[in-house]
Scaffold this active site. Structure first.
Site, PDB file in Angstrom:
ATOM      1  N   ARG B  10     -18.864 -66.601 -29.231  1.00 25.40           N
ATOM      2  CA  ARG B  10     -18.947 -65.337 -28.481  1.00 25.40           C
ATOM      3  C   ARG B  10     -17.797 -64.402 -28.858  1.00 25.40           C
ATOM      4  NH1 ARG B  10     -16.967 -66.450 -22.245  1.00 25.40           N
ATOM      5  NH2 ARG B  10     -15.620 -68.243 -22.662  1.00 25.40           N
ATOM      6  N   SER B  37     -18.393 -61.926 -20.112  1.00 22.26           N
ATOM      7  CA  SER B  37     -18.643 -63.327 -20.466  1.00 22.26           C
ATOM      8  C   SER B  37     -19.091 -63.501 -21.919  1.00 22.26           C
ATOM      9  CB  SER B  37     -19.758 -63.921 -19.577  1.00 22.26           C
ATOM     10  OG  SER B  37     -19.358 -64.007 -18.246  1.00 22.26           O
ATOM     11  N   GLU B  58     -32.756 -57.024 -17.108  1.00 20.83           N
ATOM     12  CA  GLU B  58     -32.964 -57.430 -18.490  1.00 20.83           C
ATOM     13  C   GLU B  58     -34.258 -56.907 -19.082  1.00 20.83           C
ATOM     14  OE1 GLU B  58     -32.220 -59.372 -15.930  1.00 20.83           O
ATOM     15  OE2 GLU B  58     -30.150 -59.946 -16.346  1.00 20.83           O
ATOM     16  N   PHE B  83     -31.570 -65.250 -19.791  1.00 19.32           N
ATOM     17  CA  PHE B  83     -32.077 -63.996 -19.233  1.00 19.32           C
ATOM     18  C   PHE B  83     -32.742 -63.116 -20.287  1.00 19.32           C
ATOM     19  CE2 PHE B  83     -28.297 -64.993 -16.430  1.00 19.32           C
ATOM     20  CZ  PHE B  83     -29.067 -65.700 -15.523  1.00 19.32           C
ATOM     21  N   ARG B 167     -20.738 -70.501 -25.939  1.00 18.41           N
ATOM     22  CA  ARG B 167     -19.599 -70.113 -25.108  1.00 18.41           C
ATOM     23  C   ARG B 167     -18.276 -70.737 -25.517  1.00 18.41           C
ATOM     24  NH1 ARG B 167     -16.821 -71.891 -20.324  1.00 18.41           N
ATOM     25  NH2 ARG B 167     -16.490 -70.193 -18.859  1.00 18.41           N
TER      26      ARG B 167
HETATM   27  C1  LIG Z   1     -31.153 -62.288 -13.989  1.00 12.47           C
HETATM   28  C2  LIG Z   1     -29.681 -62.492 -14.041  1.00 12.47           C
HETATM   29  N1  LIG Z   1     -28.943 -61.724 -14.862  1.00 12.47           N
HETATM   30  C3  LIG Z   1     -27.614 -61.918 -14.949  1.00 12.47           C
HETATM   31  C4  LIG Z   1     -27.001 -62.896 -14.200  1.00 12.47           C
HETATM   32  C5  LIG Z   1     -25.504 -63.158 -14.349  1.00 12.47           C
HETATM   33  N2  LIG Z   1     -24.772 -62.708 -13.171  1.00 12.47           N
HETATM   34  C6  LIG Z   1     -24.399 -63.567 -12.192  1.00 12.47           C
HETATM   35  S1  LIG Z   1     -23.644 -62.821 -10.914  1.00 12.47           S
HETATM   36  C7  LIG Z   1     -23.780 -61.297 -11.646  1.00 12.47           C
HETATM   37  C8  LIG Z   1     -23.290 -60.074 -10.932  1.00 12.47           C
HETATM   38  C9  LIG Z   1     -23.907 -59.973  -9.577  1.00 12.47           C
HETATM   39  O1  LIG Z   1     -23.484 -58.838  -8.910  1.00 12.47           O
HETATM   40  P1  LIG Z   1     -23.853 -58.656  -7.371  1.00 12.47           P
HETATM   41  O2  LIG Z   1     -25.310 -58.836  -7.178  1.00 12.47           O
HETATM   42  O3  LIG Z   1     -23.288 -57.360  -6.908  1.00 12.47           O
HETATM   43  O4  LIG Z   1     -23.146 -59.901  -6.682  1.00 12.47           O
HETATM   44  P2  LIG Z   1     -21.689 -60.049  -6.069  1.00 12.47           P
HETATM   45  O5  LIG Z   1     -20.869 -58.846  -6.421  1.00 12.47           O
HETATM   46  O6  LIG Z   1     -21.908 -60.140  -4.609  1.00 12.47           O
HETATM   47  O7  LIG Z   1     -21.126 -61.305  -6.618  1.00 12.47           O
HETATM   48  C10 LIG Z   1     -24.409 -61.412 -12.899  1.00 12.47           C
HETATM   49  C11 LIG Z   1     -24.672 -60.299 -13.804  1.00 12.47           C
HETATM   50  C12 LIG Z   1     -27.820 -63.681 -13.366  1.00 12.47           C
HETATM   51  N3  LIG Z   1     -27.322 -64.686 -12.624  1.00 12.47           N
HETATM   52  N4  LIG Z   1     -29.141 -63.456 -13.287  1.00 12.47           N
END
Ligand SMILES: Cc1ncc(C[n+]2csc(CCOP(=O)(O)OP(=O)(O)O)c2C)c(N)n1
Lengths: 289, 316
Positions: B10, B37, B58, B83, B167
């Protein structure tokens, strides 16, 4: 079945304990998320101790209220709440994210009783929640389905596909709680690389849910009484589904995590753990000092 | 021989794109809220104006990338493999593969070693799914050097590509002067007793297992197949011809991935026994990387054990 009525002060204390447990579990696992769990925990405490009609010793009771954590990366907040509520022993939190544990990195309904849906891919838990609520209507069941989503998660198109269908079927037995902490993981860049913009500007999310035909209320997501009141009212709604927009702070409770996108998922150092524990009112023997 | 330490793919991914972006203004990165990430944040820091944040959405992101490609940009879509491939498959199929648009899809955190994320995030059916799509090129680099070279080559080559990115830091297999050719396998070791075919970072572990086997007097030919589609059929048939026994090893399901591709080719062109080592028809789970590798018998020691066993069975 409601828990024994606990005073607000008691629940606030419980939420502080939960915050320490969350940090400990992530430290032991050497992995996991902190920002999102800490923004959601007061809402979860209010839900599980004051709102949901559940039986911790009979987690598959068919008439129980359902809860789906669609922002599944905040699993440790839900596990901690379930443990405090008596679904399983608190000690099990130390197995979080370990191989063979029931407490997987993202919720697995086949492993842990008390989980009403497997989640972790954002957006999906919400549409499953629409299905649960629709199924409850068809089966003439009286329980309410609560789903928690993140504000970043509301980027997903599937949220709005589900919101549309829920309104078409007048699912007034469905409540979505939006944990609006104004950060996602990386998001849009502001003036500098460390300045990340909120997923939505002020009121944008509330207006969107309204535009989809949902009843909307807004609360301070760290005020347990306010949250309780809004969720209790939401479960009594009729005619349309309800969105409760909870205004929260990502990383709430630990000064250096609050509002900092880098704490979305990160394991604290020893010094950081000690400082966090002091701020969260840990008894001196637990602070490692 | 122990391999030298290397960077995570990455990191090589982000750095290479940031460098390419200095001279090639067609290169844009399209992120799904995972830049911090996937290594894409390195590109954002260098070229904020050509870093396009699509949020956590996505399906739309893959569609936007298709549109950008029609304007002459070379969009690198960056998110986790799960994703990109699973969530946005219709967009990839209809908007990218069918019209052969010049979109490069980088699936991060692919395979088993995704830092304790568990079932939803561990993606090890991505190669099977992507290689089933017509027009799609599928590449799984073994180390940071091959990642760099592959990105340079696909940037200069028109057409849809799926690039498997991982990763964790992984050992260096190649030297700086390594030349990557699309669709060409590279033979890392000659051998008489058995042919080991692998892809991606797993090749580094197979390479080390060949050393363990050599100490026991087993002489293994090792063939690294970075491009799984279009695949180097000639190199695979030749390697099978030389030893008469083929074992594929992949950090991926054994259903339809590299092992499937090799079995198809040899079944058609040069039938010899083919055994597939990899993950057996199951989903992922939380766990430390090392423990997961052991469980699925993909560490050098476990591979050597299984190869020895399969060879012994064959002789009997
Ligand atoms: C479909 C999908 N895309 C990307 C992710 C990776 N991911 C995990 S948490 C996150 C951010 C989430 O933000 P939010 O919904 O505002 O949650 P919080 O700030 O409360 O943690 C991402 C992009 C995922 N889990 N699922």
């Amino acid at each position: 079945m409601m828990a024994v009525e606990l005073s607000t002060a008691k629940l606030e204390d419980l939420a502080r304990t939960a915050r320490r447990e969350i940090i400990n579990a992530v430290v032991v696992a050497k992995a996991g998320h902190l920002g999102g769990p800490l923004s959601a925990i007061d809402i979860l405490v209010a839900l599980y101790f004051r709102v949901l009609n559940i039986r911790p010793l009979d987690p598959t009771w068919p008439d129980r209220d359902r809860f789906i954590l669609s922002k599944g990366h905040s699993s440790i907040a839900l596990y901690t709440t379930l443990a405090l509520r008596g679904f399983f022993p608190l000690e099990e939190l130390s197995t979080f994210d370990a191989m063979g544990s029931r407490l997987q990195g993202h919720p697995d309904m086949n492993l842990l009783p008390g989980l009403d849906m497997s989640t972790g891919s954002l957006g999906l838990g919400f549409s499953a929640g629409v299905g649960v609520a629709l199924g409850a209507k068809l089966a003439e069941k009286n329980f309410t389905t609560f789903v928690m989503v993140g504000d970043g998660e509301c980027n997903e198109g599937i949220i709005w596909e589900g919101a549309h269908v829920a309104q078409r079927y007048a699912l007034d037995n469905l409540v979505v709680i939006v944990d609006e902490n104004n950060l996602q993981q990386f998001g849009w860049r502001g003036q500098t690389a460390t300045d990340r913009l909120p997923p939505y500007s002020d009121k944008q999310l509330a207006h969107r849910w309204e535009a989809f035909g949902w009843q909307v209320s807004e609360v301070d997501g760290h005020d347990i009484d306010e949250v309780t009141h809004a969720l209790t009212r939401a479960r009594g709604a009729s005619g349309s589904p309800v969105a409760v927009i909870a205004h929260t702070t990502k990383g709430k409770g630990v000064s250096f995590m609050e509002g900092n996108f880098r704490w979305h998922s990160r394991v604290p150092t020893v010094d950081e753990i000690n400082q966090a524990m002091v701020e969260l009112g840990a008894p001196p023997s637990l602070t490692g000092a | 021989m122990l391999l030298r330490e290397g960077k995570a793919l990455r990191v090589a991914f982000g750095e290479t794109l940031a460098e390419l972006g200095n001279t090639d203004r067609r290169v844009v990165v399209v992120d799904g809220d995972l830049g911090s990430s996937t290594g894409a944040d390195i590109f954002e820091a260098a070229h904020p104006d050509r870093f396009l944040q699509m949020g956590i959405a996505e399906q739309n992101m893959l569609g936007v990338a298709a549109g950008l490609a029609t304007i002459g940009f070379v969009p690198f879509v960056s998110t986790f493999a799960c994703f990109a491939v699973a969530r946005a498959l219709d967009q990839i199929r209809v908007l990218i593969a069918q019209p052969k648009l010049n979109v490069k899809i980088a699936g991060g955190y692919a395979g088993l070693l995704a830092g304790k994320t568990g079932k939803t995030h561990l993606m090890f059916d991505d190669v099977s799914i992507m290689r089933a799509l017509a027009n799609m090129t599928v590449i799984a680099p073994a180390d940071e050097i091959e990642t760099r070279r592959a990105i340079e080559v696909i940037t200069a080559t028109d057409g849809p590509v799926y690039l498997r990115i991982t990763r964790e830091p992984s050992p260096k297999l190649f030297d700086d002067d390594y030349v990557f050719h699309l669709g060409v396998a590279s033979r890392l070791r000659d051998g008489r007793d058995v042919t080991l075919i692998s892809t991606g970072v797993q090749t580094t572990r197979v390479y080390e297992s060949a050393d363990l086997l050599a100490k026991e007097g087993i002489d293994a030919l090792v063939l690294h197949v970075p491009t799984i589609k279009p695949i180097d059929e000639a190199a695979i048939v030749e390697a099978a011809r030389e030893t008469g026994f083929v074992i594929t090893v992949e950090e991926h399901t054994i259903l339809g991935g590299l092992g499937g591709a090799v079995a198809e080719i040899l079944g058609d062109q040069y039938p010899v026994p083919v055994k597939r080592l990899g993950i057996r028809d199951m989903f992922g789970e939380s766990g430390p990387d090392d423990a997961l590798l052991e469980k699925h018998r993909l560490s050098p020691a476990r591979i050597a054990e299984d190869v020895r066993l399969l060879l012994a069975r064959r002789v009997r």
